[in-house]
Structures are given as C-alpha cells and as structure tokens.
Write a protein that holds these residues in place. Structure first.
Motif, PDB file in Angstrom:
ATOM      1  N   SER A 110      90.332 115.296 -10.366  1.00 33.17           N
ATOM      2  CA  SER A 110      89.606 115.451  -9.110  1.00 33.17           C
ATOM      3  C   SER A 110      88.563 116.571  -9.149  1.00 33.17           C
ATOM      4  O   SER A 110      87.639 116.580  -8.347  1.00 33.17           O
ATOM      5  CB  SER A 110      90.598 115.719  -7.972  1.00 33.17           C
ATOM      6  N   GLN A 111      88.712 117.526 -10.065  1.00 30.95           N
ATOM      7  CA  GLN A 111      87.775 118.643 -10.140  1.00 30.95           C
ATOM      8  C   GLN A 111      86.751 118.470 -11.263  1.00 30.95           C
ATOM      9  O   GLN A 111      85.994 119.388 -11.557  1.00 30.95           O
ATOM     10  CB  GLN A 111      88.530 119.960 -10.323  1.00 30.95           C
ATOM     11  N   LYS A 146      83.541 116.173 -12.874  1.00 29.19           N
ATOM     12  CA  LYS A 146      82.490 115.218 -12.583  1.00 29.19           C
ATOM     13  C   LYS A 146      82.171 114.502 -13.885  1.00 29.19           C
ATOM     14  O   LYS A 146      81.910 115.135 -14.911  1.00 29.19           O
ATOM     15  CB  LYS A 146      81.247 115.935 -12.045  1.00 29.19           C
ATOM     16  N   ASN A 168      81.463 105.878 -15.120  1.00 33.70           N
ATOM     17  CA  ASN A 168      82.790 105.483 -14.656  1.00 33.70           C
ATOM     18  C   ASN A 168      83.792 105.268 -15.780  1.00 33.70           C
ATOM     19  O   ASN A 168      84.993 105.458 -15.601  1.00 33.70           O
ATOM     20  CB  ASN A 168      82.687 104.187 -13.829  1.00 33.70           C
ATOM     21  N   LEU A 219      81.386 116.018 -19.456  1.00 36.20           N
ATOM     22  CA  LEU A 219      82.028 116.371 -18.193  1.00 36.20           C
ATOM     23  C   LEU A 219      81.397 117.614 -17.579  1.00 36.20           C
ATOM     24  O   LEU A 219      80.972 118.534 -18.272  1.00 36.20           O
ATOM     25  CB  LEU A 219      83.515 116.616 -18.409  1.00 36.20           C
ATOM     26  N   GLY A 256      81.924 120.242 -13.762  1.00 37.40           N
ATOM     27  CA  GLY A 256      82.986 120.657 -12.868  1.00 37.40           C
ATOM     28  C   GLY A 256      83.756 121.846 -13.410  1.00 37.40           C
ATOM     29  O   GLY A 256      83.336 122.508 -14.371  1.00 37.40           O
TER      30      GLY A 256
END
Length: 906
Positions: free
Chosen positions: A58-59, A61, A65, A102, A104
C-alpha cells in the motif's frame, strides 16, 4: 436373501453421471485449496506476514499494474512476485523487489516479517527514511537498499541485526554519523555506504570488524585517521574510501594485507610519504588510487613488483624525483595518472608506454618534464581515450601520426612550448569531444578538417599565433558548445555560415584578434549563448538588434572595437546579463535606463564612447565600483562618485531666465563687458567707500568649524597619503583626496622643508579667516598644528570640490560646459569679487583670478580660491599712497567649499 444391489435412478443417463462426477471433483478440490489457504492464514505467523506484505504494498507506487499484480488473495503470498518463504511454516524469508521501478516509502511493517533473511529493494526510486523497525529482524543476513533516494540517518538499532553479513546502502541521500553499534556486527562481510552524505568517524567504528571483505565509503564526509589496526582485516580485498575528509597518513599495516586487490583513497586529504615496501606484500593488487592527496617524497620503486596493476592513480600530490620508467612493464595497465606533481625527467617516458596495449587513460602533466614530444605518442594504444600532458614544458611539433589514436575523446596538451601547425588531418579523430591546445606557439591556419569532429563539444586554441580566417565549416560540429580562439592573429570577417549550422555555442570567445566587419545577423540563432567576447578586434557597424534573441546571455564584452550607433532598445530583454563591457567604441545616444532593471548585473563599462544625457542612479548605477562612464563628455547626473556635472533642466527661472537673452550671439560679448564693468566699478567704488564692517553674505556660507583632527585621522583618511589619492603638487606642498568622518575632503599637506612654507601657511590662514561668502573659500578658526613626534606636521582640510576647476571645463578633457553654465560661473565669480572689494572689513584684492583658481562644487556653483597672491588694502597715509600686506606662495590644488576649512589639532 439376496444382497441389495445399488442402482442408479433410471432417469440419470451415463452422460449425466460423468458431469456429476466432474462437478463433484471440482467442488472437492476447491474446498481443499480453500481449506489449505485458510489454514495457512489462520496460522498466527503466516497471517502476520500476509498482513505486513499488504501494508508494504500500500505504500509503494508501481510503474505498471503487472509489477505487483500477483499480490492479492487469489494465491498464497508465498507465491507473490518477489516473495520467498521457508518450507515448514511458510514464513517469508526473502523480499526481492529490486529494479522494479518502484517509488514510495518503506513501510515500518517490514519489521513484522520476523523470519526475513534477505531484503533486496535496490535500484528503485524509494524515498523517505529507513524504518527503525528493521532492527527487529534478528535473522537478517543481507540488506540491500542502494540506488534509491532514501534520507535521514542510519537507524541505530540496526546493530541488533547480529547476523547481518551484507550491508549495502550506497547511492542514497543518507546523512549523519554512523551508529557506533555497527561495530558490533561481527559477521559483517560487505560494508558499502558510498555516495551519501555521511559524516563523523569511520574506522573508529568498524576497525574491529575483522571479517570484512569489502569496504566502500567513497564520496561522503567521513573524518578521522586510519588506524594501524586495519591490518587485522586479513580477508580484505577492497577498500574504496576516496573523496572523504580523513587526516593523517596511510598506516604501513595496510600494505601487509596480502588479499588486497583494490586500494582507493583518492581525494581524502591524506599526507606523508608512502612506505618504501608498498609493493612487496600485496601481490594481488590491481587498483591503486591515491589521486588528489598531499603525499610527498618519492614514488616507491617497489611498485614495479606489481605488474598485474591495471589502475595507477598518483596524480595531484607532491611527489618529487625522476619519473619512473617501469610503468611500461604493466601490460594490463588501463589507467595511469602522474600529473599534478613535481616529477622531473624526459618526456620520453612515452616511449616505454607503447607496450601498454590496453591503456585507455594517460595523464602526465602538470610536471617538470622536458624534451620534445616524441613521435612515439602516435604508437600508443589505439584504445587510448584520454591523453593529458598540460604544463610540462615540452616542445616540438604535434606529430602527424597522432591521428592514429582514433579512439581519443580528450586531448589536452595546453600551456607547453609546442610549435608548428595543427596537423591537417585532425578530422580523423572523429570521436574527439574535447581539445585543449591553448597557450602554445602554434602557427598556421585552423584545419578545415576539424569540421568532421561531430562529437566535439569544446575547442580551445587561444593564446597561440594562429592566422587566417575562422573556418565557416565549423558549423558542422553539431556538438560544439565552447569555442575559444582568443589571443591569436586571426583576421577576416565572421562568416554567416559559422552561425547558420547546427553548432549551438554556450561560450564564444574571439577576443584579441584582427577580425573585422560587422556582426552577422545569424549570430542571433545562438539561442543558448551565455558568453560572447569580441573585445579588442576591428569590428564595426551597429550592434544588431537581433542579438537580443540570445536570451540566455550573461557575459557580453565588445570592448575595443569600432561599433557605432545606439545600444539597441531590444536589449531590454537580456535580463540575464551579469557583465557588460562596451568601452572604447564609437557608441552614442543615451544610456539605456533598462540596465538599471537587470537584477543580477554587477559590472557595466561604457567608458570612452560618445554617450550623452543623464546617468541613472538606481540599481547597478548606485555602485561606483560597478559602473564606468569616463570619457563620455556629454553625460551628466549619476551618483556623486562618478564626478559628472549636474544635468541642466530645460526650464529656467528668475535671474537665469533674464540673463539668457533672445539673441545668444550677444551673450559672450556681454559677459566679457560685465567683467570689465565689474573691475572699473570696483576701482571707483574703492575711492569713495568708507571703512566699515559689512554683514556677511547669506547663502551656503557656514560658521567657524572647530573640529579637531589628528595626524592619524588624516593618515587613515587618505590611505596613508597614497599616490592614488594625490590630486596635485605645488611649491609648498601636496594635496590629497580623503574621506574624513564620512565626508569627501581635500587635504593640503605642507612641505616644511621649504623655508617659506610655514610663513605662507600662516599667511593664507590669516587671509581666509577674514572672508566668508558662498562664492569664496570657507572660514577657518585655526590652521597651525604642532605634532612633536612628527616634526610640526601642518595641513589644511577643505571640502572636496567634485567638479574641479573651471580650467578643466574650458580647456581640459571635459570641455562640455553649456553656455548657461558659463554665464552662471561668471556671475558667481563677479559676486565673489564684489564681496572682496567692497564688503570685507579690510578690502582684499585677489591678484590671481584665472580659470584654474575658480572651483566648482557638485551643483556647479563657482567658488574663488587660492589666495596665495591676495593683498589687504589699508587706508593710505598719503593721497597717492596705498599700503598692503602681501601673502606670498600657493599650495597647489585647493578645493575650498561651503563647509570651510577644518583646523588640525592633535
């Protein structure tokens, strides 16, 4: 009884029996899978891992997909992308999301994965701090977070991860000191935190980690010394600690680690001499880099034992002695830097380096080499990409065969004594990106073949004796950003083709040549141009309006040409300009007011042109050390420090309006007649005037000044009576400009070696004490000062007259006084004479009235000065006899003003 037989209902066909069996099978398998999944999640540890991974996700980005698309409840989390578990309890042991793009932050819930052994999150764009919860992972063996943008300090409780063997946090933005507890990680093998902003001691913390194999801490700000205990790291193969702030020397124990392969302490502020046996006990050494330190002494000869060396960096130190010739025995040598030392010997060292067939980078200068650049330079490795030999005093010609080095990207041979011409086939070095041949004695023309250097970004040929025109086909050098051809003998015009091609200059320097003609309009296509220097050539014509299209221009110098016309109004858009020099041209018109709106302009030189009108006083124009306007005789206004005349308003009133008649041709004769009438009237008036005390004239005349001034104050005010402040010299002394109590003054210093100086000094004081008028020198109360330590130092202090004498305006370099100003000066002088002749208690005759003795203040008001020959007129004893008290001697330049003379005391 017969056994009961099971029969299927008659209404169920065989086909239905097959379908029913399939449905029942699928139902059973689904329930088994679900049961297993539920049972795995129901396990306390498994549920914790599952939940933690979802929070971690969840943390983050993700760029697309598919990266974490498997992280859902459809399959067990042990089958998720980048997740591995141990078999028995299905606990997460590996989290590997490296190089996934990634972004985040790293969730603190990563600390709940208590069985985790390996964390690989490197090569991403993660930001934020490293969570301290990593300290809960006591099973952690490998931590790889390098190549992200993590910030903050390294968590102190990572010292709890006692099983940690790999510690990779390099290439982030970490800061602060290393936690001291890291020194307890006894199993640590690889420690890499290079390219961060870490500070504080390093080796004091890790010196007991004897299991270390690699230490990489390059590009931080670590401090402290390198202890001798580092020799206990017997397994060390790599220590890369360059670009830090260490102190001290390299311990001898470091060179006894036989496993060492890479030793790199470049730019680490180390000093001292290298041990003589530096190359004896490290047989595996392939990389030896000490560039950019302060090492002294000789280069140890034992280095020749390490023939497996591939990288040798000893440049930018203070090594002395003859250059070693054994480097040619290193057949695997890829990099050799000996530049920036004080090595001596013959440049024929190059002959031995021909054997280094893998050499890619060779730096030999600056040093104190001598000799002729050998032709063998053309036989160096064809893999050579960088050849750097500046400041080595080598001579001779550039060998024609140097173009065999067709992989050269950088060629730097500047500031030597090379002669001859640049090889005509230089264009064969088609990979060349930077060429530095400046500050030699190269002659001839710039080869046309240079246009073939499509990768060339910097071309420096300044300070040679090159001639001919600038090849217009340099436009084909599509990567050319910096072109410097200054200080040569180039001639001809600037071809429009030079600016019409694909070259996009950032800096263009053509100063001190013989270039001529007008500037091509195509120059405006250089939209990236930041510096343009055309000074000291023979350019002419107007400055093109289109040059304003170079909106990034910061430095513009056109000094010493023959440009004419106005500064284009379109230049108002060049707000990025920091330096402007248009001096010594034929430019005219007003000084553009928009210069005062340029926010970062700190230097503006408009000297020796023909500019006219008022000079602004705001922004850059408020700084006299930043603006230069000398030699423009039609300028006025500006700040006082520029010493320009006051601008005359177009509208006049009162006396001025009445004096300036409708017939200007009659004014000059009238002014002359006025002086004559004043002289006649003064004589007649003296015959009938009775002796009486007359009230002082009003105006700007000041009262008696009693300020006490010491020798030390005057010494400081005039910068030690420096020659730069000397205004003039006379028979009895010198006059200096100074600043006293924040006020600009003129200081007369008596030369007491002259026998009449003291007498003249007192006589002038007596005279000046009796005169007070706005158009005369001011009043003094006392002028004599005795300083026994300095042998009767005597001086007079006057307010500085910024506009000098009338003589300068009539016959000197100013020569731009208007007719109205001349009339005003004549009237001011006439008022002064009337006062001297008729209104003083004792009438005074000046006896030396001339333009050089009429001084002008900042408002162009005239003041009569220098009373060295003036005479007091007393009542005659006989009708045909007059009595005078003479005052003899003058003391050079005197600039008296409205605030009078300040007496000198100690």
């Amino acid at each position: 009884m017969k056994p009961i037989q099971n029969k299927s209902p008659s209404f169920i066909s065989p086909l239905c029996n097959k379908r029913a069996f399939l449905l029942i099978f699928l139902f059973i398998m689904q329930n088994i899978t679900l049961s297993l999944a539920l049972r795995s999640i129901d396990h306390p540890g498994n549920a914790t891992d599952h939940a933690a991974l979802l929070v971690i996700k969840s943390q983050l980005k993700v760029p697309s997909n598919w990266v974490l698309s498997s992280w859902n409840d459809s399959i067990h989390h042990c089958s998720w992308e980048g997740v591995k578990c141990e078999r028995k309890h299905k606990r997460v042991t590996v989290l590997d999301l490296s190089s996934r793009g990634l972004a985040g932050t790293i969730s603190p819930f990563i600390g709940n994965l208590s069985f985790l052994k390996i964390i690989n999150l490197y090569n991403n764009s993660l930001f934020g701090e490293i969570p301290s919860q990593l300290g809960h992972l006591i099973r952690l063996n490998e931590l790889r977070l390098y190549n992200n943008t993590l910030v903050g300090e390294i968590p102190a409780n990572l010292s709890r991860c006692v099983n940690l063997r790999v510690f990779f946090l390099a290439n982030n933005k970490l800061e602060g000191k290393l936690p001291t507890g890291l020194g307890a990680l006894s199993k640590l093998i690889h420690f890499r935190v290079h390219m961060n902003n870490l500070t504080g001691p390093l080796f004091d913390i890790i010196q007991n980690l004897t299991s270390l194999v690699t230490i990489a801490v390059v590009e931080n700000s670590f401090t402290g010394t390198i202890p001798n205990s580092i020799g206990r790291m017997h397994n060390l193969t790599l220590i890369a600690a360059g670009v830090n702030e260490f102190s001290g020397t390299l311990p001898t124990s470091l060179f006894n680690i036989s496993s060492l392969e890479v030793l790199d302490f470049m730019y680490s502020q180390l000093h001292g001499e290298l041990p003589a046996d530096v190359g004896v006990n490290i047989p595996r050494l392939t990389w030896f880099n000490l560039d950019g330190n302060n090492f002294t002494g000789l280069i140890p000869i034992t280095i020749q034992n390490r023939t497996a060396l591939e990288y040798i960096g000893l440049g930018s130190n203070n090594f002395i002695g003859n250059v070693p010739f054994y480097f040619g025995n290193f057949h695997k040598l890829n990099y050799l830097d000996l530049g920036g030392n004080f090595l001596e010997g013959d440049i024929n060292l190059i002959d031995t380096l021909v054997n280094c067939s893998q050499l890619c980078d060779l730096t030999l200068g600056p040093n104190h080499f001598s000799g002729i650049l050998p032709k063998s330079v053309a036989n160096l490795s064809t893999s050579l990409e960088m050849l750097i030999i500046p400041n080595t005093l080598i001579s001779g010609k550039i060998p024609e065969g140097i173009t065999n080095l067709n992989n050269l990207e950088l060629l730097d041979i500047y500031n030597n004594k090379l002669t001859g011409s640049i090889p005509q086939d230089f264009g064969k070095l088609y990979k060349l990106e930077k060429l530095y041949l400046e500050s030699n004695n190269l002659k001839g023309k710039i080869p046309n073949s240079m246009a073939n250097l499509s990768y060339l970004s910097e071309l420096h040929l300044e300070n040679n004796i090159l001639e001919g025109s600038i090849p217009p086909n340099l436009r084909n050098c599509q990567s050319l950003l910096y072109l410097n051809l200054a200080h040569n003998e180039l001639n001809g015009t600037l071809d429009t083709e030079l600016f019409a091609g694909s070259a996009s200059f950032i800096q263009l320097r053509l100063s001190y040549n013989r270039l001529e003609g007008s500037l091509p309009l195509e120059m405006s296509k250089q939209s990236n141009l930041q510096m343009l220097r055309l000074d000291n050539n023979k350019f002419s014509g107007v400055i093109p309006d289109s040059l304003s299209d170079c909106s990034d221009l910061q430095y513009l110098n056109m000094h010493g040409n023959s440009f004419q016309g106005n500064i284009p109004s379109s230049f108002a858009s060049l707000a990025s300009l920091q330096e402007i020099d248009f001096s010594r041209n034929n430019l005219s018109g007003p000084i553009p007011a928009f210069f005062s709106k340029f926010p970062i302009l700190y230097y503006l030189n408009l000297s020796y042109n023909d500019f006219e009108g008022s000079v602004p006083t705001n922004s850059v124009f408020a700084n006299a050390s930043a603006v230069f306007v000398a030699g423009n005789n039609r300028l006025c206004g500006g700040i006082k420090q520029l010493h320009l005349p006051k601008c005359i308003e177009k509208k006049s009133s009162g006396k001025k309006k009445r004096i300036i008649s409708h017939a200007l041709k009659l004014i000059i004769p009238i002014v002359g007649a006025l002086f004559g009438m004043v002289a006649i009237a003064s004589g007649l008036y003296l015959a009938c005037l009775k002796k009486k005390k007359s009230p002082l004239s009003s105006g700007s005349m000041m009262g008696i000044v009693t300020m006490k001034v010491s020798y030390d104050m005057l010494l400081k005010a005039t910068s030690g009576f420096s020659s730069e402040n000397l205004l003039g010299m006379g028979s009895f002394g010198s006059v200096f400009k100074g600043i006293l109590d924040g006020k600009l003054v003129a200081v007369k210093v008596l030369n007491l070696q002259h026998r009449s100086a003291s007498k003249s000094f007192m006589a002038e004081c007596n005279t000046l004490r009796n005169v007070r008028h706005r158009n005369l020198v001011g009043v003094i109360t006392a002028c004599s000062s005795i300083d026994f330590q300095r042998n009767d130092f005597k001086a007079l202090v006057y307010e500085f007259m910024p506009n000098g004498s009338l003589d300068r305006w009539l016959h000197g370099f100013e020569r731009n006084m208007s007719l109205a100003q001349m009339v005003d000066v004549a009237i001011d002088a006439a008022h002064a004479l009337i006062y001297l002749h008729h209104e003083c208690e004792t009438p005074i005759v000046h006896c030396d009235l001339k333009p050089s003795n009429i001084l002008l203040d900042s408002d162009m008001v005239a003041h009569v000065g220098d009373f060295g020959l003036a005479r007091f007129l007393t009542q005659p004893r006989h009708p045909n006899q007059s009595s005078t008290i003479g005052i003899k001697g003058t003391i050079g330049y005197a600039a008296p003003g409205k605030n009078s003379v300040i007496p000198i005391y100690n």
